[in-house]
Design a protein around this motif. Structure first.
Motif, PDB file in Angstrom:
ATOM      1  N   ASP A  12      40.634  44.539  26.913  1.00 47.26           N
ATOM      2  CA  ASP A  12      41.275  43.343  26.746  1.00 47.26           C
ATOM      3  C   ASP A  12      40.510  41.856  27.397  1.00 47.26           C
ATOM      4  O   ASP A  12      40.137  42.036  28.552  1.00 47.26           O
ATOM      5  CB  ASP A  12      42.666  43.293  27.526  1.00 47.26           C
ATOM      6  CG  ASP A  12      43.420  44.413  27.016  1.00 47.26           C
ATOM      7  OD1 ASP A  12      43.772  44.340  25.597  1.00 47.26           O
ATOM      8  OD2 ASP A  12      43.917  45.188  27.857  1.00 47.26           O
ATOM      9  N   HIS A  22      49.006  39.576  27.163  1.00 50.82           N
ATOM     10  CA  HIS A  22      49.490  40.112  28.537  1.00 50.82           C
ATOM     11  C   HIS A  22      50.027  39.021  29.365  1.00 50.82           C
ATOM     12  O   HIS A  22      51.101  39.222  30.013  1.00 50.82           O
ATOM     13  CB  HIS A  22      48.341  40.914  28.974  1.00 50.82           C
ATOM     14  CG  HIS A  22      47.986  42.287  28.670  1.00 50.82           C
ATOM     15  ND1 HIS A  22      48.797  43.252  28.522  1.00 50.82           N
ATOM     16  CD2 HIS A  22      46.694  42.586  27.890  1.00 50.82           C
ATOM     17  CE1 HIS A  22      48.455  44.214  28.153  1.00 50.82           C
ATOM     18  NE2 HIS A  22      46.972  43.996  27.619  1.00 50.82           N
ATOM     19  N   LEU A  45      46.032  40.222  37.710  1.00 48.47           N
ATOM     20  CA  LEU A  45      46.596  41.251  37.220  1.00 48.47           C
ATOM     21  C   LEU A  45      45.602  41.921  35.888  1.00 48.47           C
ATOM     22  O   LEU A  45      45.854  42.729  35.410  1.00 48.47           O
ATOM     23  CB  LEU A  45      47.755  40.613  36.494  1.00 48.47           C
ATOM     24  CG  LEU A  45      49.229  41.119  36.953  1.00 48.47           C
ATOM     25  CD1 LEU A  45      49.079  40.334  38.479  1.00 48.47           C
ATOM     26  CD2 LEU A  45      50.340  40.425  36.083  1.00 48.47           C
ATOM     27  N   LYS A  46      44.701  40.836  35.834  1.00 45.21           N
ATOM     28  CA  LYS A  46      43.686  41.385  34.629  1.00 45.21           C
ATOM     29  C   LYS A  46      42.954  42.790  35.076  1.00 45.21           C
ATOM     30  O   LYS A  46      42.509  42.732  36.060  1.00 45.21           O
ATOM     31  CB  LYS A  46      42.651  40.495  34.454  1.00 45.21           C
ATOM     32  CG  LYS A  46      42.970  39.122  33.468  1.00 45.21           C
ATOM     33  CD  LYS A  46      41.828  38.192  33.015  1.00 45.21           C
ATOM     34  CE  LYS A  46      42.518  37.058  32.536  1.00 45.21           C
ATOM     35  NZ  LYS A  46      41.520  35.957  32.412  1.00 45.21           N
ATOM     36  N   GLY A  47      43.156  43.683  34.055  1.00 41.26           N
ATOM     37  CA  GLY A  47      42.379  44.849  34.522  1.00 41.26           C
ATOM     38  C   GLY A  47      42.951  45.892  35.165  1.00 41.26           C
ATOM     39  O   GLY A  47      42.700  47.094  35.351  1.00 41.26           O
ATOM     40  N   VAL A  48      44.259  45.516  35.629  1.00 42.13           N
ATOM     41  CA  VAL A  48      45.087  46.323  36.736  1.00 42.13           C
ATOM     42  C   VAL A  48      46.127  46.908  35.483  1.00 42.13           C
ATOM     43  O   VAL A  48      46.467  46.401  34.578  1.00 42.13           O
ATOM     44  CB  VAL A  48      45.827  45.456  37.481  1.00 42.13           C
ATOM     45  CG1 VAL A  48      46.797  46.048  38.332  1.00 42.13           C
ATOM     46  CG2 VAL A  48      44.569  44.890  38.469  1.00 42.13           C
ATOM     47  N   ARG A  50      49.574  48.714  33.926  1.00 43.71           N
ATOM     48  CA  ARG A  50      51.052  48.083  33.848  1.00 43.71           C
ATOM     49  C   ARG A  50      51.795  48.190  34.958  1.00 43.71           C
ATOM     50  O   ARG A  50      52.286  47.357  35.553  1.00 43.71           O
ATOM     51  CB  ARG A  50      51.505  48.516  32.584  1.00 43.71           C
ATOM     52  CG  ARG A  50      52.689  47.920  32.063  1.00 43.71           C
ATOM     53  CD  ARG A  50      53.231  48.470  30.678  1.00 43.71           C
ATOM     54  NE  ARG A  50      52.295  49.005  29.896  1.00 43.71           N
ATOM     55  CZ  ARG A  50      52.431  49.912  28.861  1.00 43.71           C
ATOM     56  NH1 ARG A  50      53.658  50.505  28.832  1.00 43.71           N
ATOM     57  NH2 ARG A  50      51.492  50.269  27.949  1.00 43.71           N
ATOM     58  N   SER A  53      50.567  46.099  37.964  1.00 42.36           N
ATOM     59  CA  SER A  53      50.802  44.702  37.640  1.00 42.36           C
ATOM     60  C   SER A  53      52.322  44.194  37.773  1.00 42.36           C
ATOM     61  O   SER A  53      52.534  43.237  38.398  1.00 42.36           O
ATOM     62  CB  SER A  53      50.623  44.340  36.064  1.00 42.36           C
ATOM     63  OG  SER A  53      49.281  44.678  35.505  1.00 42.36           O
ATOM     64  N   LYS A  77      58.333  44.585  29.107  1.00 45.59           N
ATOM     65  CA  LYS A  77      57.007  43.825  28.810  1.00 45.59           C
ATOM     66  C   LYS A  77      56.181  44.025  27.794  1.00 45.59           C
ATOM     67  O   LYS A  77      55.497  43.780  27.229  1.00 45.59           O
ATOM     68  CB  LYS A  77      56.193  44.043  30.453  1.00 45.59           C
ATOM     69  CG  LYS A  77      54.987  42.989  30.376  1.00 45.59           C
ATOM     70  CD  LYS A  77      53.929  44.029  29.995  1.00 45.59           C
ATOM     71  CE  LYS A  77      52.581  43.012  29.939  1.00 45.59           C
ATOM     72  NZ  LYS A  77      51.321  43.943  29.497  1.00 45.59           N
ATOM     73  N   ALA A 116      41.992  49.767  30.930  1.00 49.50           N
ATOM     74  CA  ALA A 116      43.036  50.200  31.958  1.00 49.50           C
ATOM     75  C   ALA A 116      44.360  50.309  30.952  1.00 49.50           C
ATOM     76  O   ALA A 116      45.447  51.081  31.129  1.00 49.50           O
ATOM     77  CB  ALA A 116      43.604  49.192  32.694  1.00 49.50           C
ATOM     78  N   SER A 117      44.521  49.770  29.343  1.00 47.96           N
ATOM     79  CA  SER A 117      45.260  49.709  28.816  1.00 47.96           C
ATOM     80  C   SER A 117      45.787  51.128  27.948  1.00 47.96           C
ATOM     81  O   SER A 117      45.163  52.007  27.476  1.00 47.96           O
ATOM     82  CB  SER A 117      44.929  48.805  27.607  1.00 47.96           C
ATOM     83  OG  SER A 117      46.121  48.774  26.626  1.00 47.96           O
ATOM     84  N   LYS A 118      47.091  51.399  28.048  1.00 49.46           N
ATOM     85  CA  LYS A 118      47.682  52.625  27.106  1.00 49.46           C
ATOM     86  C   LYS A 118      47.774  52.061  25.776  1.00 49.46           C
ATOM     87  O   LYS A 118      47.982  52.915  24.910  1.00 49.46           O
ATOM     88  CB  LYS A 118      49.004  52.862  27.718  1.00 49.46           C
ATOM     89  CG  LYS A 118      48.854  53.390  29.321  1.00 49.46           C
ATOM     90  CD  LYS A 118      50.239  53.820  29.826  1.00 49.46           C
ATOM     91  CE  LYS A 118      49.716  54.702  31.078  1.00 49.46           C
ATOM     92  NZ  LYS A 118      50.889  55.342  31.834  1.00 49.46           N
ATOM     93  N   ASN A 119      47.515  50.811  25.155  1.00 59.22           N
ATOM     94  CA  ASN A 119      47.700  50.327  23.905  1.00 59.22           C
ATOM     95  C   ASN A 119      46.249  50.279  23.493  1.00 59.22           C
ATOM     96  O   ASN A 119      46.077  49.904  22.200  1.00 59.22           O
ATOM     97  CB  ASN A 119      48.215  48.987  23.978  1.00 59.22           C
ATOM     98  CG  ASN A 119      49.818  48.858  24.369  1.00 59.22           C
ATOM     99  OD1 ASN A 119      50.563  50.001  23.716  1.00 59.22           O
ATOM    100  ND2 ASN A 119      49.951  48.397  25.401  1.00 59.22           N
TER     101      ASN A 119
HETATM  102  C1  BG6 Z   1      44.134  45.740  30.953  1.00 59.80           C
HETATM  103  C2  BG6 Z   1      44.618  44.215  31.007  1.00 59.80           C
HETATM  104  O1  BG6 Z   1      43.038  46.138  30.147  1.00 59.80           O
HETATM  105  O2  BG6 Z   1      45.311  46.812  30.513  1.00 59.80           O
HETATM  106  C3  BG6 Z   1      45.898  44.288  31.957  1.00 59.80           C
HETATM  107  O3  BG6 Z   1      43.449  43.531  31.673  1.00 59.80           O
HETATM  108  C4  BG6 Z   1      46.888  45.318  31.478  1.00 59.80           C
HETATM  109  O4  BG6 Z   1      46.281  42.780  31.581  1.00 59.80           O
HETATM  110  C5  BG6 Z   1      46.331  46.493  31.480  1.00 59.80           C
HETATM  111  O5  BG6 Z   1      48.188  45.177  32.395  1.00 59.80           O
HETATM  112  C6  BG6 Z   1      47.364  47.606  31.094  1.00 59.80           C
HETATM  113  O6  BG6 Z   1      47.655  47.514  29.670  1.00 59.80           O
HETATM  114  P1  BG6 Z   1      48.770  48.135  28.984  1.00 59.80           P
HETATM  115  O7  BG6 Z   1      48.386  47.895  27.436  1.00 59.80           O
HETATM  116  O8  BG6 Z   1      48.756  49.699  29.008  1.00 59.80           O
HETATM  117  O9  BG6 Z   1      50.053  47.505  29.320  1.00 59.80           O
END
Ligand code: BG6
Ligand code: MG
Length: 216
Positions: A12, A22, A45-48, A50, A53, A77, A116-119
């Protein structure tokens, strides 16, 4: 690159322009709870993850909630975020990224995702990039969120590279801190006020060229 290096990309705000979505999704949560949430606050919150955050957001607004209420907000969210990225395609790739990944592949320089994202996989699939990465490590695989370096260490392990031979590309303060803490070479994409600790700082992915990376 004199000694062979590998690259670990954050997702992201580095590969794809999702950081703004986000932010919008968290801003709605904050506004619904009755307080404002600025872009400056959002840098933290960036990189942190969910969950972390949400904790940060709630402490910012001085809001105390039960576990059940928190779980509802986490779902809200993410539902909102997913609706914002529902029609995402290659046009949301950040400038120069597509060419860079092709050149790295052409020169057989391995690269991984450390997000860090689950997406993350869903997004890489939408961008038709999943198969291009030598390794993918995302929020589903790690227990500790950035600034803990776990996500990058697992990526380095999967690539079979030692930390000092990994270049990490990040747009988040937490990500730069994570990379630096284990001796990886950090490249920040963004502003010096936020990413001042990065070993190399670029103002946009337009400057993140293959030529720049091989000079490191
Ligand atoms: C990070 C973003 O890559 O992923 C954050 O910088 C975000 O803003 C985090 O909260 C978790 O992402 P997700 O998609 O699992 O909510
Ligand atoms: Mg990021």
């Amino acid at each position: 690159m004199s000694i062979q290096k590998a690259i670990i990309f954050d997702l992201d705000g580095v590969i794809v322009d999702t950081a703004k979505y986000h932010y919008l999704a968290w801003k709605k949560i904050a506004n619904d709870l009755g307080f404002d949430f600025s872009e400056e606050d959002n840098e933290k919150l960036k990189g942190v993850s969910r969950v972390q955050s949400l904790e940060f957001l709630l402490s910012l607004g001085n809001v105390t909630l039960s576990q059940t209420e928190k779980e509802k907000l986490l779902k809200d969210k993410n539902d909102h975020y997913l609706s914002l990225i529902a029609h995402m395609d290659e046009s949301e790739l950040l400038p120069g990224i597509s060419i860079l990944l092709k050149k790295l592949q052409g020169h057989k320089i391995p690269f991984a995702l450390g997000s860090a994202s689950k997406n993350a996989r869903l997004i890489l699939d939408a961008l038709h990039l999943t198969d291009h990465f030598s390794a993918i490590v995302d929020g589903n695989e790690v227990a500790k969120a950035k600034p803990d370096p776990e996500v990058f260490l697992v990526a380095a392990q999967k690539l079979n590279f030692s930390p000092e031979n990994c270049i990490v590309v990040e747009d988040a303060q937490a990500g730069i801190e994570a990379a630096n803490s284990v001796g990886m070479i950090s490249v920040g994409i963004g502003k010096s006020e936020v990413l001042g600790e990065a070993a190399y700082l670029l103002s946009s992915t337009e400057e993140l060229t293959f030529e720049f990376l091989i000079k490191i």
